[in-house]
Design a protein around this motif. Structure first.
Motif: not given
Length: 680
Positions: A54-57, A6-7, A85-89
């Motif tokens: 699983x991508x969560x916006x 899950x990202x 994992x945290x993707x910091x945009x």
């Protein structure tokens, strides 16, 4: 067997986070260039690197300090065990502002990957970012991407998949100019290190919490939040350390974070001062203290000029197609000797009702195309900014104008966007006044009646409805503020993004979603409403009748005539159409088509026929204007009422909103009709 990952995508508003999410999932989510649009987390699923991902916006947020409902949604998910994992945009063109959230995320002790989005804009400005030095200072992977151009996406996903088990920072190389050389050498452990005073307090709080609350994963973040006196943390994990937590250290912690951010910017950003002059020059005019609001009104007038000129030109082809289709179906039913009642239902009910609405599709398309262009260019954020002065006098911030602007498109997401406001009382106020903004569902009503009764200036007549709605919303907000002065000042904090060429893909997604919603409504709500309208107009107490005056609809409408007569709408057909319009505002037009038996009501011949019928019963230009005003202001559609119920959590509040709007609509229309009757 594939593993699950899950990202969570998190970032500041306007950083391109949702665009990046769309690039991976292909989801048609709303993308807009202002805060407060993504008010709930959105999810998608892909398969890559032998993983079920699983991508969560998440909603846009400037920090992990929860004030608004959006920030609470983001914080709760990031703090949960759901995310791997945290993707910091981050918007690479505004790196300094975006890194504050990054430093907060690093303190959680979870795997973080920094996605430097909008690198194409960085290059366009002549700037450069040292993507080798930046990960050294932060201790995490830093991946340059461009969500709009879909570059760097595979590398970002690769980094996230391989970084998922890394909860400690990579090798840190600081060389601080203003280093707080802590005696525990925390510089080797953490990217963000505070002064000796604060670090000593953090160590003491961690020791206390490890003893009192064993087994937690993020003691350092919790200790920092204790020093900031975060309400949620202090309530869930109380500690008795009065000598350590002797005051609120939030301002000191923020200042020291920005000191470190400045060091990062000085080291990694090259040619920082070389920027595009376009935004600055444009904002001198578009956000001007005096000219900004007239410019906004002028831009909206241009939008409606295009909606009428280009839309009406395209609409002619739809009308021709509907005429041919209606004649073909009618001829086919007759040749098959279908029962006359069933023929009437199909031709006079379904095709007349639904088809009449579909002919307005070109106008709806042009309207949403123009609004999408304004949103994605960066202009709409300026509208909220320039409205700050007016809104603050109403006890609201310019942020409250964001839902109102959204209301030009559809009231449902506009009501949902009220979550961007911190104060619940402010949210209730916005939910009360936002439905006065003229949504796209009312546009067919304006096009039809302005075209029939104001043929020389139909655009001006229709545009006046948008101005009236905006003025009424502001006046109502002012009255509420005079009555209720309990709201504390709520100043606007909003990013003004750089102006940019709108993305064709983003605009296509936005417009397609709106057109699809319109077509879906035509195939469901309006379809059912057209059938129901045909039934009540073709059946009476004596059964099936071809005399509409003997129908149930006529009986209902005649009962309501005394209510509508003082506002110039005392005609039973109009009363029935308005009642039907509560299901969806477009139904007013489809109901009129069925009520007056006009198969192609939007065609020149259909409009001339209806104009003659209405004039024959005493319905003139003033009545038409009053009808448009009443449709603008009266009870919102069923979907909006359901959304108000959901967002407020109260049937009482929903019922009050419906009654309140009905009363306001009646009073305003009454004044217009009575004054107009006396003057004309």
């Amino acid at each position: 067997m594939k593993e699950d990952l899950t990202i969570g995508f998190i970032g500041n508003p306007n950083c391109g986070k949702t665009t990046l999410f769309n690039a991976y999932t292909g989801a048609n989510l709303k993308v807009a260039n202002w805060p407060g649009v993504t008010v709930e987390r959105m999810e998608g699923a892909i398969k890559d690197h032998d993983l079920n991902i699983r991508l969560v916006d998440l909603p846009g947020t400037y920090s992990l300090t929860s004030y608004t409902m959006e920030e609470q949604v983001s914080r709760q998910f990031i703090m949960s065990d759901e995310v791997d994992v945290i993707v910091d945009v981050a918007d690479a063109s505004s790196l300094e502002r975006n890194l504050y959230l990054t430093l907060q995320l690093l303190e959680l002790g979870k795997p973080v990957v920094l996605a430097l989005n909008m690198m194409d804009i960085v290059a366009k400005r002549g700037m450069e970012i040292d993507t080798h030095r930046l990960p050294e200072m932060l201790g995490i992977p830093v991946i340059p991407v461009s969500a709009r151009k879909r570059t760097g996406l595979d590398i970002l996903l690769h980094a996230a998949a391989h970084h998922k088990d890394n909860q400690r920072p990579d090798r840190l190389i600081h060389e601080h100019k203003r280093a707080y050389h802590h005696h525990h050498n925390h510089h080797a452990e953490y990217a963000m290190v505070y002064s000796d005073e604060i670090e000593d307090k953090i160590d003491e709080i961690i020791a206390c919490m490890e003893e009192k609350y064993p087994g937690l994963d993020n003691y350092r973040w919790l200790a920092i939040k204790q020093l900031e006196q975060d309400q949620e943390v202090t309530a869930n994990y109380p500690v008795d350390l009065p000598d350590v937590i002797d005051k609120n250290y939030e301002s000191e912690i923020i200042n020291q974070k920005y000191d470190f951010i400045q060091e990062i910017i000085d080291e990694v950003v090259v040619n920082k001062n070389r920027q595009e002059a376009l935004t600055e020059k444009a904002d001198r005019i578009l956000t001007h203290r005096i000219f900004s609001i007239p410019i906004f009104l002028g831009i909206m007038a241009l939008v409606f000029f295009l909606t009428f000129t280009i839309g009406d030109w395209l609409k002619g082809y739809f009308e021709l197609g509907l005429e041919i289709f209606s004649a073909w179906v009618s001829h086919g039913l007759e040749s098959l000797h279908v029962n006359a009642m069933l023929q009437s239902l199909i031709v006079d009910g379904i095709i007349t009702g639904v088809g009449g609405i579909l002919t307005f599709l070109p106008n709806i398309f042009i309207l949403f195309l123009a609004l999408a262009f304004l949103e994605d260019s960066g202009y709409m954020a300026r509208v909220a900014y320039v409205m700050e002065g007016i809104m603050s006098k109403l006890g609201l911030s310019g942020r409250a104008f964001i839902p109102m602007i959204l209301g030009f498109g559809c009231t449902v997401p506009a009501i949902m966007a009220s979550r961007a406001l911190e104060n619940p009382r402010d949210r209730y106020k916005v939910m009360l006044v936002t439905p006065f903004m003229s949504c796209s569902a009312r546009l067919p009503i304006y096009i039809l009646f302005s075209g029939m009764f104001f043929p020389e200036n139909p655009m001006i007549a229709a545009y006046s409805m948008y101005i009236i709605g905006l003025v009424i919303a502001i006046l109502i907000a002012a009255v509420i503020h005079l009555i209720d002065r309990k709201t504390s000042p709520n100043y606007l904090l909003i990013e003004l993004p750089e102006y940019k060429a709108p993305s064709a893909r983003t605009i296509a997604i936005y417009v397609w979603e709106k057109v699809k919603d319109y077509l879906t409504k035509a195939g469901t709500t309006i379809f059912v409403a057209s059938i129901l309208m045909w039934i009540i107009l073709n059946f009476g107490f004596s059964g099936y009748t071809t005399e509409m005056a003997d129908s149930f609809g006529a009986s209902i409408g005649k009962i309501l005539v005394p209510f509508f007569a003082p506002i110039g709408l005392g005609f039973w057909q109009i009363a029935v159409a308005l009642i039907a319009g509560i299901s969806a505002k477009e139904v007013v037009v489809s109901s009129c088509a069925v009520l007056f038996g006009i198969p192609n009501i939007n065609a020149p011949a259909g409009m001339n026929m209806m104009h003659s019928i209405l004039e024959g019963i005493g319905f003139g230009q003033l009545n038409a204007f009053c009808l448009m005003v009443f449709c603008l202001l009266y009870i919102p559609c069923a979907a909006t009422l359901a959304t108000i119920r959901k967002e407020s959590g109260s049937w009482k509040h929903m019922g009050f909103a419906a009654l309140f709007q009905l009363v306001v609509a009646w009073i305003v229309t009454f004044l217009i009709y009575q004054i107009g009757s006396a003057v004309l």
